[in-house]
Scaffold this active site. Structure first.
Site, short mmCIF file in Angstrom:
data_model
loop_
_atom_site.label_atom_id
_atom_site.label_comp_id
_atom_site.label_asym_id
_atom_site.label_seq_id
_atom_site.Cartn_x
_atom_site.Cartn_y
_atom_site.Cartn_z
N HIS A 119 10.61 -2.80 -4.09
CA HIS A 119 10.14 -3.39 -5.36
C HIS A 119 11.19 -3.22 -6.46
O HIS A 119 10.85 -3.01 -7.63
CB HIS A 119 8.85 -2.67 -5.77
CG HIS A 119 7.83 -3.52 -6.47
ND1 HIS A 119 6.70 -4.02 -5.85
CD2 HIS A 119 7.75 -3.92 -7.74
CE1 HIS A 119 5.97 -4.68 -6.75
NE2 HIS A 119 6.58 -4.64 -7.89
N TYR A 126 -0.46 -10.39 -5.32
CA TYR A 126 -1.05 -9.07 -5.49
C TYR A 126 -2.51 -9.27 -5.11
O TYR A 126 -3.18 -10.13 -5.70
CB TYR A 126 -0.97 -8.60 -6.94
CG TYR A 126 0.34 -7.91 -7.31
CD1 TYR A 126 1.00 -8.22 -8.49
CD2 TYR A 126 0.90 -6.93 -6.51
CE1 TYR A 126 2.18 -7.59 -8.86
CE2 TYR A 126 2.08 -6.29 -6.86
CZ TYR A 126 2.70 -6.62 -8.04
OH TYR A 126 3.88 -5.99 -8.40
N ASP A 181 3.68 -2.85 -1.31
CA ASP A 181 4.25 -1.55 -1.75
C ASP A 181 3.71 -1.13 -3.12
O ASP A 181 4.26 -0.24 -3.75
CB ASP A 181 5.79 -1.64 -1.79
CG ASP A 181 6.27 -2.71 -2.77
OD1 ASP A 181 7.48 -3.00 -2.80
OD2 ASP A 181 5.42 -3.29 -3.49
#
Ligand SMILES: Cc1cc2c(cc1C)[n+](S(=O)(=O)[O-])c1c(=O)[nH]c(=O)nc-1n2C[C@H](O)[C@H](O)[C@H](O)COP(=O)(O)O
Length: 483
Positions: free
Chosen positions: A361, A244, A272
């Site tokens: 996800h 991330y 995403d």
């Protein structure tokens, strides 16, 4: 001396649970006390949770959310007050909880591991035996969970066109991913907070991945520290890093360089989640007690469940213009995780990244995003038309629960698939033996179904073996009333 008025964090080094399904808290080992008075206003999960456990044993709440090296890394040594005999520490008085009593009763009566015959069996056991908050975090999808359900049902819209009279005595479903060999065309995908389900967390998945020679993707938001997970790998075991991207790029640069130095074989940039989705089951379980991943630094709105409380550091400004910077700071192959349309796959090829994961996800982000397998069916013909199918490795994840799902993805042209929740449920219900059995079940299913489709290697899997005409039909079931 513990002054119960002071916000001191008391943590035991370890609590043991016997993991053949019977849960018991073993003897506490000596613990440590920390003075977090000055840290209160900065705590990303808010001051409330710290004050709730001031002067008490906070271990059980703290462990699943914070990698073990968090306090050593981020709390000044002068605030480490030293050893404490946890036997003298007040435990948080748990009022009588009939739900917990009922859960313990279900644990005592849970099926033995050998009664799990497929990956979905682990889900039904986990629903019964997991703590409410942990189940909520793992099982939730975004909004009405339409995409989460679509991920799995999409595979039911693809039918096989098996070949016959092919010699399938010997079947080999090993393959390579990013140039490294793996015994199975699936990998353990990145899922945060592994210790919510099991006190060993992501390290347990490392051990299972080693046993079956499959690849593990290490999550940024792991409960275990990154180095713990890397140290748990054996020999030439292959691990990837899921990233991330932090608003503070210097933190991101440090993480990427460290991952490369430690030997990670792929950098999967999650694209995403400019903001984490609204996972209402997670929110309902009111993760108000959540600590948080210390990367965030700012006070987070922890009424949004664990997800929001641990993700405030993620940079919503991440864009294509950042990709050259990543290519300048690492030699690891770069894969974009969470691509959801063919136009972005074309752009990924042009930008020179080594792969994409077609993924939504696990249905935890944009509801009504299409399943990875449906996007795959859109992407591969376009790449083949341009002669680009070998310029980039295409992975998918989401809803993979059977070896037939894996075979369908490979027939369409995927290099491999990521699997998330099933391994979390197997781990949470049965520990390492559970994940081991889950992977073995997939292996047995692969062998049988490769034979039945008439193929002896993954190279032989191709689009003529499947019928995808029903794939774009979306029938959304009405969401069950979650209250
Ligand atoms: C189930 C689950 C998935 C998470 C996940 C946590 C859980 C409990 N988390 S999350 O907290 O932020 O949403 C991550 C994560 O850390 N990073 C990421 O890239 N994907 C995350 N994912 C998505 C995951 O990598 C796969 O895309 C998804 O799990 C595949 O679907 P199945 O679970 O159906 O196999």
């Amino acid at each position: 001396v513990i002054d119960h008025s002071l916000p001191q964090l008391l943590l035991s080094d370890y609590y043991s649970r016997d993991y053949q399904g019977a849960f018991q808290i073993g003897a506490h080992l000596p613990g440590k006390a920390y003075d977090v008075t000055e840290f209160l206003p900065e705590h990303p999960g808010g001051p409330k949770i710290i004050l709730k456990y001031a002067g008490k044993d906070a271990t059980e709440e703290y462990d699943p959310i914070h990698p073990p090296d968090t306090l050593d890394k981020y709390l000044d040594k002068s605030k480490h007050l030293g050893e404490v005999d946890m036997g003298t520490v007040k435990k948080e008085q748990k009022e009588h909880d009939p739900d917990e009593e009922a859960r313990q009763d279900r644990i005592a009566r849970m099926p033995i591991l050998e009664q799990c015959y497929n990956l979905m069996d682990f889900e039904s056991v986990a629903r019964q035996v997991m703590k409410k908050t942990a189940w909520a975090y793992y099982s939730s999808g975004a909004d009405d969970e339409i995409t989460m359900r679509e991920n799995h049902t999409a595979f039911h819209k693809i039918w096989f066109r098996p070949r016959i009279l092919v010699d399938v005595e010997k079947v080999d479903f090993s393959t390579t991913m990013l140039g490294t060999k793996t015994d199975m065309p699936f990998y353990v995908t990145a899922t945060a907070l592994g210790k919510l389900g099991h006190h060993e967390g992501e390290v347990l998945l490392t051990k299972a991945a080693k046993k079956h020679n499959v690849i593990q993707m290490i999550p940024t938001l792991a409960s275990c520290s990154f180095d713990e997970i890397m140290d748990a790998a054996e020999g030439d075991q292959v691990q990837w890093m899921q990233l991330y991207v932090n608003k503070d790029r210097s933190i991101t640069k440090k993480i990427v360089e460290h991952a490369e130095k430690r030997g990670c074989k792929g950098l999967f940039i999650t694209v995403d989640a400019p903001q984490l989705g609204r996972r209402e089951k997670d929110m309902r379980s009111k993760f108000t007690d959540v600590g948080s991943n210390v990367q965030s630094g700012s006070t987070t709105d922890n009424s949004q469940g664990a997800a929001r409380a641990i993700s405030s550091f993620i940079d919503p400004a991440l864009s294509w213009k950042d990709i050259p910077w990543f290519q300048s700071i690492t030699k690891m192959p770069i894969i974009l995780k969470g691509v959801q349309r063919v136009e972005d796959v074309i752009r990924a090829v042009e930008t020179g990244v080594q792969g994409v994961v077609l993924s939504n996800h696990g249905g935890r982000q944009l509801d009504f995003a299409r399943s990875g397998v449906e996007v795959l069916a859109e992407v591969m013909p376009v790449l083949r038309e341009r002669g680009w199918e070998d310029r980039i490795e295409i992975y998918i994840d989401g809803g993979v629960r059977r070896a037939t799902d894996i075979i369908k993805a490979l027939c369409l042209g995927a290099k491999g698939v990521g699997i998330g929740r099933p391994f979390l449920y197997a781990m949470s219900s049965y520990g390492l033996p559970g994940v081991d059995r889950a992977m073995q079940l997939l292996k047995d299913e692969m062998e049988m179904n490769m034979r039945l489709i008439g193929c002896s290697s993954v190279e032989q899997l191709n689009p003529t073996l499947i019928d995808t005409r029903g794939l774009n039909m979306h029938t959304t079931s009405v969401p069950v009333d979650n209250l």
